[in-house]
Design an enzyme around this catalytic site. Structure first.
Site, PDB file in Angstrom:
ATOM      1  N   TYR A  31       1.876  61.270 -12.719  1.00 55.76           N
ATOM      2  CA  TYR A  31       1.719  60.616 -11.193  1.00 55.76           C
ATOM      3  C   TYR A  31       0.354  59.788 -11.345  1.00 55.76           C
ATOM      4  CZ  TYR A  31      -0.233  60.233  -6.639  1.00 55.76           C
ATOM      5  OH  TYR A  31      -0.856  59.505  -5.126  1.00 55.76           O
ATOM      6  N   GLN A 134     -10.780  54.155   3.195  1.00 51.40           N
ATOM      7  CA  GLN A 134      -9.678  53.420   3.219  1.00 51.40           C
ATOM      8  C   GLN A 134      -8.574  53.874   3.996  1.00 51.40           C
ATOM      9  OE1 GLN A 134      -6.630  54.646   0.836  1.00 51.40           O
ATOM     10  NE2 GLN A 134      -5.459  53.192   2.045  1.00 51.40           N
ATOM     11  N   TYR A 136      -4.888  53.872   5.389  1.00 54.10           N
ATOM     12  CA  TYR A 136      -3.583  53.685   5.356  1.00 54.10           C
ATOM     13  C   TYR A 136      -3.330  53.588   6.788  1.00 54.10           C
ATOM     14  CZ  TYR A 136      -1.398  54.406   0.808  1.00 54.10           C
ATOM     15  OH  TYR A 136      -0.836  54.231  -0.251  1.00 54.10           O
ATOM     16  N   ARG A 171       8.495  54.364  -8.534  1.00 52.67           N
ATOM     17  CA  ARG A 171       8.051  54.772  -9.563  1.00 52.67           C
ATOM     18  C   ARG A 171       8.842  56.020 -10.424  1.00 52.67           C
ATOM     19  NH1 ARG A 171       2.892  55.790  -6.137  1.00 52.67           N
ATOM     20  NH2 ARG A 171       2.448  53.332  -5.972  1.00 52.67           N
ATOM     21  N   LYS A 258      -7.857  45.183   0.838  1.00 52.32           N
ATOM     22  CA  LYS A 258      -7.442  45.926  -0.248  1.00 52.32           C
ATOM     23  C   LYS A 258      -6.014  45.546  -0.344  1.00 52.32           C
ATOM     24  CE  LYS A 258      -7.551  49.776  -3.405  1.00 52.32           C
ATOM     25  NZ  LYS A 258      -6.319  50.434  -3.632  1.00 52.32           N
ATOM     26  N   HIS A 282      -2.979  47.513  -6.940  1.00 55.44           N
ATOM     27  CA  HIS A 282      -2.535  49.030  -6.876  1.00 55.44           C
ATOM     28  C   HIS A 282      -2.582  49.481  -8.063  1.00 55.44           C
ATOM     29  CE1 HIS A 282      -1.863  51.632  -3.076  1.00 55.44           C
ATOM     30  NE2 HIS A 282      -1.350  52.589  -4.127  1.00 55.44           N
ATOM     31  N   ARG A 285       1.021  49.511  -9.424  1.00 52.78           N
ATOM     32  CA  ARG A 285       2.121  50.643  -9.113  1.00 52.78           C
ATOM     33  C   ARG A 285       2.962  50.232  -7.890  1.00 52.78           C
ATOM     34  NH1 ARG A 285       0.132  55.721 -10.411  1.00 52.78           N
ATOM     35  NH2 ARG A 285       0.184  56.930  -8.239  1.00 52.78           N
TER      36      ARG A 285
HETATM   37  C1  LIG Z   1      -2.668  58.038  -8.609  1.00 51.48           C
HETATM   38  C2  LIG Z   1      -3.206  56.914  -7.708  1.00 51.48           C
HETATM   39  C3  LIG Z   1      -3.063  56.772  -6.305  1.00 51.48           C
HETATM   40  C4  LIG Z   1      -3.508  56.098  -5.599  1.00 51.48           C
HETATM   41  N1  LIG Z   1      -3.532  56.228  -4.219  1.00 51.48           N
HETATM   42  C5  LIG Z   1      -4.037  55.243  -3.487  1.00 51.48           C
HETATM   43  C6  LIG Z   1      -4.495  55.282  -2.007  1.00 51.48           C
HETATM   44  O1  LIG Z   1      -4.247  56.347  -1.562  1.00 51.48           O
HETATM   45  N2  LIG Z   1      -5.134  54.225  -1.437  1.00 51.48           N
HETATM   46  C7  LIG Z   1      -5.376  52.928  -2.005  1.00 51.48           C
HETATM   47  O2  LIG Z   1      -6.006  52.151  -1.526  1.00 51.48           O
HETATM   48  N3  LIG Z   1      -4.988  52.856  -3.237  1.00 51.48           N
HETATM   49  C8  LIG Z   1      -4.726  54.005  -4.096  1.00 51.48           C
HETATM   50  N4  LIG Z   1      -4.329  53.817  -5.469  1.00 51.48           N
HETATM   51  C9  LIG Z   1      -4.877  52.448  -5.993  1.00 51.48           C
HETATM   52  C10 LIG Z   1      -6.193  52.405  -6.392  1.00 51.48           C
HETATM   53  O3  LIG Z   1      -7.049  52.478  -5.212  1.00 51.48           O
HETATM   54  C11 LIG Z   1      -6.685  51.265  -7.436  1.00 51.48           C
HETATM   55  O4  LIG Z   1      -6.150  50.264  -6.682  1.00 51.48           O
HETATM   56  C12 LIG Z   1      -5.991  51.289  -8.819  1.00 51.48           C
HETATM   57  O5  LIG Z   1      -5.758  52.816  -9.222  1.00 51.48           O
HETATM   58  C13 LIG Z   1      -6.956  50.509  -9.611  1.00 51.48           C
HETATM   59  O6  LIG Z   1      -6.366  50.413 -10.855  1.00 51.48           O
HETATM   60  P1  LIG Z   1      -6.625  51.147 -12.015  1.00 51.48           P
HETATM   61  O7  LIG Z   1      -6.124  52.694 -12.006  1.00 51.48           O
HETATM   62  O8  LIG Z   1      -6.250  50.593 -13.248  1.00 51.48           O
HETATM   63  O9  LIG Z   1      -7.968  51.310 -12.083  1.00 51.48           O
HETATM   64  C14 LIG Z   1      -3.832  54.810  -6.307  1.00 51.48           C
HETATM   65  C15 LIG Z   1      -4.044  54.590  -7.606  1.00 51.48           C
HETATM   66  C16 LIG Z   1      -3.538  55.727  -8.288  1.00 51.48           C
HETATM   67  C17 LIG Z   1      -3.504  55.615 -10.002  1.00 51.48           C
END
Ligand SMILES: Cc1cc2nc3c(=O)[nH]c(=O)nc-3n(C[C@H](O)[C@H](O)[C@H](O)COP(=O)(O)O)c2cc1C
Length: 383
Positions: A31, A134, A136, A171, A258, A282, A285
């Protein structure tokens, strides 16, 4: 200022990732680690950052490098922060609290996700109101307004609204593992948990992770399928300019968008009077066919950098990556997975270790380039 020291057995984020694989159940690691579809965007993010080259400087006089960076009226000790990550407690019990505490001690921003496993109030207390929140976008107006009121009352002054999840990312690992909506706990997942006894015992000790910030709005005793439906109903729909306007009117602090990954959305944010952008995909993702974030960040800085603060995340792993992004124009950076690998690998010590490691690595790059401040890095970009 917090003492900077890290455990010499793990001098890179790759080391932390390797250890994290062995410490937490496979579904939790996947995950955290995975991107969407075929991981094309995930891989491209880091690759394009690492293609950036910096020009060193050795013979000019240099009196030392200082990482301190001003942002939204606060001077942070380093130009990076902890990106919001959902479900952190699934990866390691108390992960959001551990990271918030370390971020606070190191004087860098911690962004709390709406859908992580700690509450607005608890993180507000740990960070003495210094964390960012942050949002949602909840479809229900009362829930939305209440969350904003709670964030303000708990001392948060920077609100980050997320725009890049009009639909959940596709995913494959999470779908296979039953972590999609609605979630399910399969026999396979239970076997994975049994293979990670420390994780399992800690999770038993601290209790099953929950969406603590959302708890007041959730009907009691939901089963997993009902929880999935609650989350779907609560966060359905995309974040449009019309939806951002009333938030801008209400929120008296700094407002950051963001998930911006193109000039058009950056322009929209500026026209709405927002204070900052986190150029982000993200962490690869959401849109596998999308660009890495480095390229749109550079174009957005060039066109709009004098009108709005441009920050970025996605693909940065280590200190030199932070330097590369700052040299390319970002005013501030965030990392998501690096910190979570740290906590999954080292538990309570993981936040402090990872932040210290990144600080030491970044300082070393700045010394090589003879940069007095982080903004000097721009003068060392090899075009
Ligand atoms: C497991 C996971 C969960 C995430 N959940 C959120 C979230 O709840 N809210 C959000 O704004 N971004 C979420 N993100 C995105 C992160 O805030 C961020 O944009 C991202 O991890 C940056 O990339 P990096 O992991 O390569 O540093 C998530 C990323 C991951 C890996």
């Amino acid at each position: 200022m917090k003492e900077i020291k890290f455990d010499g057995r793990y001098p890179s984020v790759d080391d932390l990732r390797d250890r994290a694989i062995k410490k937490i159940p496979k579904f939790a690691f996947e995950y955290l680690d995975g991107g969407c579809n075929n991981d094309v965007n995930l891989i491209k993010n880091t690759k394009e950052i690492r293609d950036v080259e910096l020009i060193p400087s050795y013979l000019d006089q240099h009196l030392g490098s200082d990482m301190k960076t001003e942002l939204f009226g606060h001077i942070y000790d380093a130009p990076f922060g902890v990106a919001p990550v959902g479900l952190q407690g699934l990866m390691w019990p108390n992960a959001p609290e551990i990271l918030a505490q370390s971020a606070f001690e190191h004087n860098i921003p911690f962004i709390l996700s709406t859908v992580t496993t700690s509450s607005i109030e608890k993180i507000g207390e740990i960070t003495q109101g210094k964390a960012w929140f942050q949002l949602y976008y909840p479809a229900d107006e009362q829930v939305r307004l209440d969350i904003l009121d709670r964030a303000w009352a708990a001392g948060y002054r920077v609100l980050v609204i997320l725009c890049d999840v009009p639909t959940f990312g596709f995913r494959p690992r999470d779908i296979r593992n039953g972590l999609a909506m609605p979630p399910k706990m399969s026999l396979n997942n239970i076997i994975q948990i049994l293979k990670r006894p420390e994780w399992a015992l800690r999770t038993l000790k601290y209790g099953q992770p929950n969406f603590e910030t959302l708890r007041p709005y959730m009907p009691k005793n939901l089963d997993l399928a009902q929880l999935g439906k609650f989350m779907d109903d609560t966060f359905s729909g995309r974040l449009t300019q019309e939806r951002i306007k009333p938030i801008r009117d209400k929120w008296k602090g700094k407002l950051v968008l963001k998930g911006v990954a193109n000039e058009r959305d950056a322009e929209g944010a500026i026209s709405l009077g927002l204070d900052g952008l986190i150029v982000s995909n993200h962490g690869g993702r959401q849109l596998d066919a999308g660009e890495s974030t480095l390229m749109p960040m550079k174009r957005i800085v060039q066109q709009y950098g004098d009108q709005i603060k441009v920050m970025m995340d996605s693909g940065l792993r280590e200190g030199p990556d932070i330097a590369r992004c700052l040299a390319s124009g970002a005013e501030f950076t965030f990392l998501g997975r690096s910190f979570m690998y740290g906590v999954a690998a080292l538990g309570e010590k993981g936040g402090d270790h990872t932040i210290s490691l990144l600080k030491v690595q970044l300082q070393q790059v700045m010394e090589q380039c003879g940069c007095a401040t982080t903004t000097d890095l721009k003068n060392h970009l090899k075009e």
